[in-house]
Design a protein around this motif. Structure first.
Motif, PDB file in Angstrom:
ATOM      1  N   LEU A  93       0.833  -1.195   0.000  1.00 28.44           N
ATOM      2  CA  LEU A  93       0.000   0.000   0.000  1.00 28.44           C
ATOM      3  C   LEU A  93       0.869   1.246   0.000  1.00 28.44           C
ATOM      4  O   LEU A  93       1.916   1.283   0.655  1.00 28.44           O
ATOM      5  CB  LEU A  93      -0.910   0.016   1.234  1.00 28.44           C
ATOM      6  N   LYS A  94       0.421   2.272  -0.727  1.00 29.52           N
ATOM      7  CA  LYS A  94       1.140   3.547  -0.782  1.00 29.52           C
ATOM      8  C   LYS A  94       0.199   4.664  -0.357  1.00 29.52           C
ATOM      9  O   LYS A  94      -1.022   4.568  -0.543  1.00 29.52           O
ATOM     10  CB  LYS A  94       1.630   3.818  -2.198  1.00 29.52           C
ATOM     11  N   ASP A 117      -3.297   5.686  -2.102  1.00 34.39           N
ATOM     12  CA  ASP A 117      -4.124   4.579  -2.588  1.00 34.39           C
ATOM     13  C   ASP A 117      -5.485   4.654  -1.910  1.00 34.39           C
ATOM     14  O   ASP A 117      -5.620   5.190  -0.810  1.00 34.39           O
ATOM     15  CB  ASP A 117      -3.495   3.225  -2.263  1.00 34.39           C
ATOM     16  N   VAL A 173      -8.314  -2.535  -3.890  1.00 30.69           N
ATOM     17  CA  VAL A 173      -7.309  -1.481  -3.778  1.00 30.69           C
ATOM     18  C   VAL A 173      -7.290  -0.736  -5.107  1.00 30.69           C
ATOM     19  O   VAL A 173      -7.255  -1.347  -6.176  1.00 30.69           O
ATOM     20  CB  VAL A 173      -5.900  -2.045  -3.476  1.00 30.69           C
ATOM     21  N   TYR A 174      -7.330   0.590  -5.007  1.00 28.06           N
ATOM     22  CA  TYR A 174      -7.319   1.458  -6.184  1.00 28.06           C
ATOM     23  C   TYR A 174      -6.107   2.365  -6.154  1.00 28.06           C
ATOM     24  O   TYR A 174      -5.666   2.795  -5.089  1.00 28.06           O
ATOM     25  CB  TYR A 174      -8.565   2.359  -6.206  1.00 28.06           C
ATOM     26  N   ASN A 175      -5.593   2.684  -7.328  1.00 37.73           N
ATOM     27  CA  ASN A 175      -4.528   3.658  -7.496  1.00 37.73           C
ATOM     28  C   ASN A 175      -5.175   4.922  -8.026  1.00 37.73           C
ATOM     29  O   ASN A 175      -5.864   4.886  -9.040  1.00 37.73           O
ATOM     30  CB  ASN A 175      -3.491   3.126  -8.486  1.00 37.73           C
ATOM     31  N   CYS A 221      -9.933   6.798 -10.538  1.00 34.70           N
ATOM     32  CA  CYS A 221      -8.935   5.881 -10.000  1.00 34.70           C
ATOM     33  C   CYS A 221      -9.006   4.559 -10.757  1.00 34.70           C
ATOM     34  O   CYS A 221      -9.972   4.269 -11.453  1.00 34.70           O
ATOM     35  CB  CYS A 221      -9.120   5.664  -8.505  1.00 34.70           C
TER      36      CYS A 221
END
Length: 99
Positions: free
Chosen positions: A9-10, A13, A63-65, A79
């Motif tokens: 994870l960043k 996100d 999880v989305y960027n 996203c």
């Protein structure tokens, strides 16, 4: 089957929990990775597999960027889905395919 881990994870996100609530991820906080939304803060502890240690409703399902960092806190901004937890039937099919 693509694996995704908590350590991947960043900040910025977005995650969607099993209960449908979307959060923005902030890493390197005092408690590690924390989840924020426009209405609340979620400091639930997650396993490396993105499962909640307390409540199954808080398991990370997607999880989305975020494509545009200027819209990071806007949960409606554009996203890209980068990971989705497989359903039980998908996991079963995957395991059967390994035999």
């Amino acid at each position: 089957m693509k694996r995704f881990a908590k350590s991947m994870l960043k900040s910025g996100d977005r995650v969607e929990l099993r209960n449908g609530v979307m959060y923005v991820v902030l890493t390197d906080t005092r408690s590690g990775a924390s989840l924020f939304s426009t209405s609340c803060y979620n400091s639930c502890e997650l396993t490396e597999d993105l499962l909640s240690k307390s409540y199954s409703d808080s398991d990370v399902m997607k999880v989305y960027n975020v494509k545009n960092l200027s819209g990071m806190l806007n949960l409606e901004s554009d996203c890209e889905l980068i990971w989705e937890r497989p359903t039980y039937s998908e996991m079963f099919d995957y395991i059967e395919g390994l035999k």
